[in-house]
Design an enzyme around this catalytic site. Structure first.
Site, PDB file in Angstrom:
ATOM      1  N   GLU A  34      -5.074  -8.616   0.774  1.00  0.00           N
ATOM      2  CA  GLU A  34      -5.742  -8.227   2.018  1.00  0.00           C
ATOM      3  C   GLU A  34      -7.225  -8.102   1.747  1.00  0.00           C
ATOM      4  O   GLU A  34      -7.640  -7.525   0.732  1.00  0.00           O
ATOM      5  CB  GLU A  34      -5.228  -6.885   2.571  1.00  0.00           C
ATOM      6  CG  GLU A  34      -3.896  -6.949   3.274  1.00  0.00           C
ATOM      7  CD  GLU A  34      -3.517  -5.611   3.912  1.00  0.00           C
ATOM      8  OE1 GLU A  34      -4.438  -4.845   4.305  1.00  0.00           O
ATOM      9  OE2 GLU A  34      -2.315  -5.333   4.010  1.00  0.00           O
TER      10      GLU A  34
ATOM     11  N   GLU B   9       0.796  -1.230   0.000  1.00  0.00           N
ATOM     12  CA  GLU B   9       0.000   0.000   0.000  1.00  0.00           C
ATOM     13  C   GLU B   9       0.831   1.284   0.000  1.00  0.00           C
ATOM     14  O   GLU B   9       0.695   2.143   0.884  1.00  0.00           O
ATOM     15  CB  GLU B   9      -0.973  -0.002   1.186  1.00  0.00           C
ATOM     16  CG  GLU B   9      -1.967  -1.146   1.122  1.00  0.00           C
ATOM     17  CD  GLU B   9      -3.056  -1.069   2.180  1.00  0.00           C
ATOM     18  OE1 GLU B   9      -4.087  -1.734   2.003  1.00  0.00           O
ATOM     19  OE2 GLU B   9      -2.887  -0.337   3.179  1.00  0.00           O
TER      20      GLU B   9
END
Length: 489
Positions: A387, A206
């Site tokens: 995720e 991320e």
């Protein structure tokens, strides 16, 4: 039954800073994040929770217990990271040919001599302990994705309190090309040390969150909390360069595939008139980044340029997905709307009447299908869902969330997308950054006092999925929106 391909793997993802600390000798105080969450001004201002990561779930000391539970759950893939600051807690000599006057980092020299020099500075105790962890993981037949960076930077590269106070003289983290050089060297070194245990690599988790929340969404409690759109763009420019140079560095010592893991929202139009807003939001928040590391196209100021040293630096895409973002067209472009996606009240309902989590995130599984199929149609690179999960201490919504999102992955595969695994976030409760221990994402409930792990009902649901290779008839009824509970008084 919704069956997945034979080579599809179900597993979990976790991060070092969030999970490792909590047992004696596990502390890692040499990071920007550690300093950030201990800072009295941040705590008193409510930017961070006041919870401390050294009281965490204790994976560093108790990793075998975590792995035992994963094995009992039938999990076959894991994504973990190495904490940079554990390996190089102290400042390194500057890299060869480092020139901080150059904005573009087109090459970082990596060779055997350089790797041996780095080896002289590395913390051997930390290296040996990570090897023990990874060997134990592999001994259980678990496919292993090693991620190089999941947010904390060594303090010698980033002092977030100095930056927050406006001191940009250094060390400034991703604002400095020094971090680009060091990340390339670190990534190559880690691959050199652990390649025999690794199946695939990821450079970063991320990066868009790091570049966004640290400099734009400063109320989020992410370091360095310095409001500047210009510095946000500079950080993202350097992060893109760092990924490309790390890719080159890893490839110099390994033939394993290398991906990157990205935070995704499914952009949805408020009305049919807002489709153009979706296209703009997707480009700004997703395609601009991936066009840089796949096609070499990057913005330098207001000009788009093509850099061959960035092109083709990606083998696979890691998709993190939690909820959607509803957007509306405006005179200047588009805006995202509250009351949907991440912008809802906690444990309530969205403006669409959908339930929300302990974090206030809207239940919207079909967005995962949208994200996966759009990535596939644009780039044709294989993917992992790296995720996906929900903050739900009571474990009321999680069984529904889990089955509904796994079903959307099945839909995407049936539509032609090459998705090779689903990694839930997460196996156990952990330290949720600025929110501390209050947000519980685990299939396993952690007693932070005793470090014991307890199976939530959703863990049994995930075991049913993992051991049978899909959604069985016995749990198919969970593929729906959870019934909304009456509001608590």
């Amino acid at each position: 039954m919704y069956s997945f391909p034979k080579n599809f793997r179900f597993g979990w993802s976790q991060a070092g800073f969030q999970s490792e600390m909590g047992t004696p000798g596990s502390e890692d105080p040499n990071t920007d994040w550690y300093k950030w969450v201990h800072d009295p001004e941040n705590i008193s201002a409510g930017l961070v929770s006041g919870d401390l990561p050294e009281n965490g779930p204790g994976y560093w000391g108790n990793y075998k217990t975590f792995h035992d539970n994963a094995q009992k759950m039938g999990l076959k893939i894991a994504r973990l990271n190495v904490e940079w600051s554990r390996i190089f807690p102290n400042q390194l000599p500057k890299p060869q040919n480092f020139d901080d006057s150059k904005q573009d980092v087109t090459e970082v020299e990596i060779n055997q001599n350089e790797l041996r020099r780095l080896d002289e500075h590395a913390n051997k105790d930390a290296l040996n302990h990570y090897r023990e962890i990874f060997k134990d993981l592999k001994s259980r037949g678990i496919y292993f994705i090693l991620n190089m960076y999941h947010w904390p930077l060594p303090l010698w590269l980033h002092d977030p309190i100095r930056v927050r106070r406006g001191d940009l003289s250094g060390p400034t983290g991703w604002l400095s090309t020094r971090t680009v050089y060091e990340f390339a060297r670190f990534s190559a070194y880690i691959a050199w040390k652990f390649d025999d245990l690794v199946d695939e690599y990821s450079t970063m988790n991320e990066p868009n969150v790091v570049g966004g929340l640290g400099y734009v969404g400063v109320k989020s409690g992410f370091p360095p909390g310095y409001l500047s759109f210009e510095l946000s763009r500079k950080a993202m420019y350097n992060i893109i360069q760092a990924h490309a140079r790390a890719y080159d560095g890893i490839k110099s010592v390994s033939k394993k595939p290398i991906g990157i893991i990205y935070a995704n929202s499914s952009f949805q139009p408020l009305t049919e008139k807002d489709v153009e807003a979706v296209e703009m939001a997707e480009y700004d928040n997703r395609w601009a980044f991936f066009d840089a590391i796949i096609r070499g196209e990057i913005m330098r100021g207001s000009e788009k340029v093509v850099r061959d040293d960035l092109r083709g630096r990606l083998d696979w895409i890691g998709v993190n997905y939690y909820t959607r973002t509803v957007v509306k067209k405006t005179e200047k472009g588009y805006t995202s709307l509250g009351g949907y996606g991440h912008g809802c009240e906690r444990n309530s309902v969205s403006l669409a009447g959908l339930p929300t989590s302990d974090f206030g995130w809207e239940f919207f599984p079909e967005g995962l299908y949208d994200v996966l199929t759009k990535y596939w149609n644009r780039y044709h690179l294989y993917m992992y869902v790296t995720e996906n999960g929900i903050a739900d201490d009571a474990d009321y919504q999680r069984p529904y969330y889990l089955v509904s999102h796994v079903y959307q992955v099945h839909r995407a595969i049936n539509s032609g997308a090459d998705v090779r695994g689903y990694l839930h976030w997460s196996l156990a409760d952990n330290y949720e950054w600025a929110s501390g221990f209050s947000m519980r994402f685990g299939l396993l409930k952690v007693d932070y006092g005793t470090k014991r792990l307890y199976w939530r009902p959703s863990a049994l649901v995930y075991r049913e999925i993992a051991t049978n290779g899909g959604i069985t008839d016995e749990i198919e009824h969970l593929n729906t929106v959870p019934p909304i509970r009456p509001l608590r008084h």
